[in-house]
Write a protein that holds these residues in place. Sequence first.
Motif, PDB file in Angstrom:
ATOM      1  N   ILE A  55       0.734  -1.340  -0.038  1.00 65.37           N
ATOM      2  CA  ILE A  55      -0.045   0.113  -0.068  1.00 65.37           C
ATOM      3  C   ILE A  55       0.812   1.180  -0.198  1.00 65.37           C
ATOM      4  O   ILE A  55       1.451   1.465   0.875  1.00 65.37           O
ATOM      5  CB  ILE A  55      -0.868  -0.079   1.093  1.00 65.37           C
ATOM      6  N   THR A  56       0.905   2.006  -1.147  1.00 66.73           N
ATOM      7  CA  THR A  56       1.583   3.130  -1.140  1.00 66.73           C
ATOM      8  C   THR A  56       0.905   4.458  -0.760  1.00 66.73           C
ATOM      9  O   THR A  56      -0.180   4.496  -0.710  1.00 66.73           O
ATOM     10  CB  THR A  56       2.058   3.319  -2.629  1.00 66.73           C
ATOM     11  N   MET A  57       1.836   5.659  -0.894  1.00 63.69           N
ATOM     12  CA  MET A  57       1.223   6.702  -0.564  1.00 63.69           C
ATOM     13  C   MET A  57       0.042   7.269  -1.738  1.00 63.69           C
ATOM     14  O   MET A  57      -1.027   7.812  -1.431  1.00 63.69           O
ATOM     15  CB  MET A  57       2.157   7.677  -0.256  1.00 63.69           C
ATOM     16  N   THR A  58       0.451   6.941  -2.674  1.00 64.02           N
ATOM     17  CA  THR A  58      -0.570   7.142  -3.770  1.00 64.02           C
ATOM     18  C   THR A  58      -1.924   6.369  -3.801  1.00 64.02           C
ATOM     19  O   THR A  58      -2.851   6.781  -4.151  1.00 64.02           O
ATOM     20  CB  THR A  58       0.115   6.894  -5.176  1.00 64.02           C
ATOM     21  N   ASP A  59      -1.676   4.983  -3.193  1.00 61.36           N
ATOM     22  CA  ASP A  59      -2.811   4.001  -3.089  1.00 61.36           C
ATOM     23  C   ASP A  59      -3.772   4.866  -2.093  1.00 61.36           C
ATOM     24  O   ASP A  59      -4.966   4.733  -2.193  1.00 61.36           O
ATOM     25  CB  ASP A  59      -2.372   2.847  -2.615  1.00 61.36           C
ATOM     26  N   LEU A  60      -3.234   5.239  -1.021  1.00 64.54           N
ATOM     27  CA  LEU A  60      -4.133   6.081   0.270  1.00 64.54           C
ATOM     28  C   LEU A  60      -4.639   7.220  -0.323  1.00 64.54           C
ATOM     29  O   LEU A  60      -5.893   7.365  -0.024  1.00 64.54           O
ATOM     30  CB  LEU A  60      -3.066   6.243   1.176  1.00 64.54           C
ATOM     31  N   THR A  61      -3.982   7.892  -1.177  1.00 63.51           N
ATOM     32  CA  THR A  61      -4.607   9.053  -1.822  1.00 63.51           C
ATOM     33  C   THR A  61      -5.884   8.936  -2.593  1.00 63.51           C
ATOM     34  O   THR A  61      -6.820   9.563  -2.501  1.00 63.51           O
ATOM     35  CB  THR A  61      -3.436  10.019  -2.551  1.00 63.51           C
ATOM     36  N   TRP A  62      -5.395   7.872  -3.576  1.00 63.51           N
ATOM     37  CA  TRP A  62      -6.561   7.540  -4.546  1.00 63.51           C
ATOM     38  C   TRP A  62      -7.848   7.099  -3.753  1.00 63.51           C
ATOM     39  O   TRP A  62      -8.855   7.222  -3.923  1.00 63.51           O
ATOM     40  CB  TRP A  62      -6.099   6.320  -5.448  1.00 63.51           C
ATOM     41  N   GLU A  63      -7.539   6.181  -2.639  1.00 54.74           N
ATOM     42  CA  GLU A  63      -8.510   5.822  -1.867  1.00 54.74           C
ATOM     43  C   GLU A  63      -9.485   6.883  -0.965  1.00 54.74           C
ATOM     44  O   GLU A  63     -10.695   6.804  -1.135  1.00 54.74           O
ATOM     45  CB  GLU A  63      -8.137   4.510  -0.666  1.00 54.74           C
ATOM     46  N   LEU A 110      -6.340  16.828  -3.140  1.00 55.27           N
ATOM     47  CA  LEU A 110      -5.454  15.771  -3.239  1.00 55.27           C
ATOM     48  C   LEU A 110      -5.312  15.342  -4.579  1.00 55.27           C
ATOM     49  O   LEU A 110      -4.190  14.445  -4.838  1.00 55.27           O
ATOM     50  CB  LEU A 110      -6.607  14.444  -2.918  1.00 55.27           C
ATOM     51  N   VAL A 111      -5.573  15.927  -5.579  1.00 57.81           N
ATOM     52  CA  VAL A 111      -5.246  15.648  -7.042  1.00 57.81           C
ATOM     53  C   VAL A 111      -3.898  15.771  -7.370  1.00 57.81           C
ATOM     54  O   VAL A 111      -3.406  14.803  -7.924  1.00 57.81           O
ATOM     55  CB  VAL A 111      -6.252  16.483  -8.168  1.00 57.81           C
TER      56      VAL A 111
END
Length: 483
Positions: A55-63, A110-111
């Motif tokens: 789980i990456t930071m990008t994953d968390l941001t997308w979620e 967050l974009v």
Amino acid sequence: MLLRVSDFASSVLMLLVSPVVATCSPLLLWLWWLKTNVEKISHPKENTEDPAQSITMTDLTWESMNLASRVSKQIENADSLVPRHQANAAHPAQDLQELVGTINYVRTALVPFVESSASKAVAPEGAVNYFDICIRGLKDTLNEIFTFMKDLEKEFSVNTWKTTKVKLYKLDFLVKQKLDQFIALFTQPEMADSAKRAAIDGMPSSRGPPQLEDLIADPEGRSVWIHFFGETVWFVPWADFLTQMENAIGFSMREEEEFIKNTINFTRTNYVSAYEFGVYLKWFGPFSGSFHRLVESIKGGILCGFIPAIEANLLLEGKREGTYLIRCSKTQPGSFAVTFVDHTAKIKHCLLFSVLPYGLTLKNPPTVYPSLRDFLELHLNKLKHPLGNKWTAKMKLPGFAFGQVNSGPRPPMAMDEPQGAPGSPKPDTLESNQCIVCMDAPLETVFLECGHLACCQTCSVKLKLCPMCRLPISRVVPIFRAN
């Protein structure tokens, strides 16, 4: 046991020459699969991926963005929850427009972080955990709103909608606080093209990492932070923070810890950030005496903390003239919102702005009050009965019951000078200077052609009719105060 290649070839040849080959096609397919997978079966590939890194930071941001979109969709369809025979009794989609605005702000903010790596997103070099703390906290609160709305879909009651709105707007308040911290701490990366830049119109432009003085304006407070935690540390566990603050001021705050924590660690992450500490000092600074001023406000039943305007209205509904509460502003971090019952039994809201070096002002006229205590002492004619708070209710202090004001005496608040003494500031005119829609942001626009001054910039662009006279709005004009 695995088949040898020669045996496999012989089997295939026999089948090809067999007159019943058409009926054996499933067997052929099975043999082909076995041949192509024989190496995988013999030598399975080891999985070297670390689950902790999956789980990456990008994953968390997308979620987080996905959750925000789903919540927005839930609110859009909220009117369908109202039973048909009660369709005019509640309008959830309309009532939750302020929450929609916050959710859209989350998506907009967050974009840029979806388009950039986490290492570029964090401000101090190597501080990936800081980003993790912020984005996980934001995601958790969004998930709480999503779950709340899902439960609402199962059972909606018009009779309890008023209190349900309060619960949702308390979560809205928390999202806004976490988002303010996120934006203050992390840079906004450059967007790849103009279309993406347009998608975040209104967001701060790309900037370098903020410095500690950007987060903690009070020089004394900044020195204390550097002394105990260091100049590059932005998050401190609550237990460590409290211990070091007690060392700095020389007395224990354990009795009031719950209420002090709720005021300072307002993002509810169990980590105090430099941003939160800086906002706290805007409310109660300078650092010397700040904790004394905070405890005094809590024990005096004056400060009710982080409650939305809709809850303040509910608490003061039906109360006598002069009943008031003071809450932390949602739209202006570091400022207070004063909600009170006036002589006509109407509930009014006004904003106490934080001004530097230290003090509060109504800006109309710009008298500066050193503290909440000084402000209240000069408005005893309109602010007579503090509502109380959860501390006064918990301690069962006489004269207070949170949400129920009785006729007990007003708690004494010592003054350095008696009221009206020479040199004391003259009281301002305590009139509402807040948007009548969100009841938190200051008045910023005038509606034409009716000329009413009623809303902030954010709320005014959402309206087609003036909320005061119901006439059509042909134009919204921003106002600029001389002070």
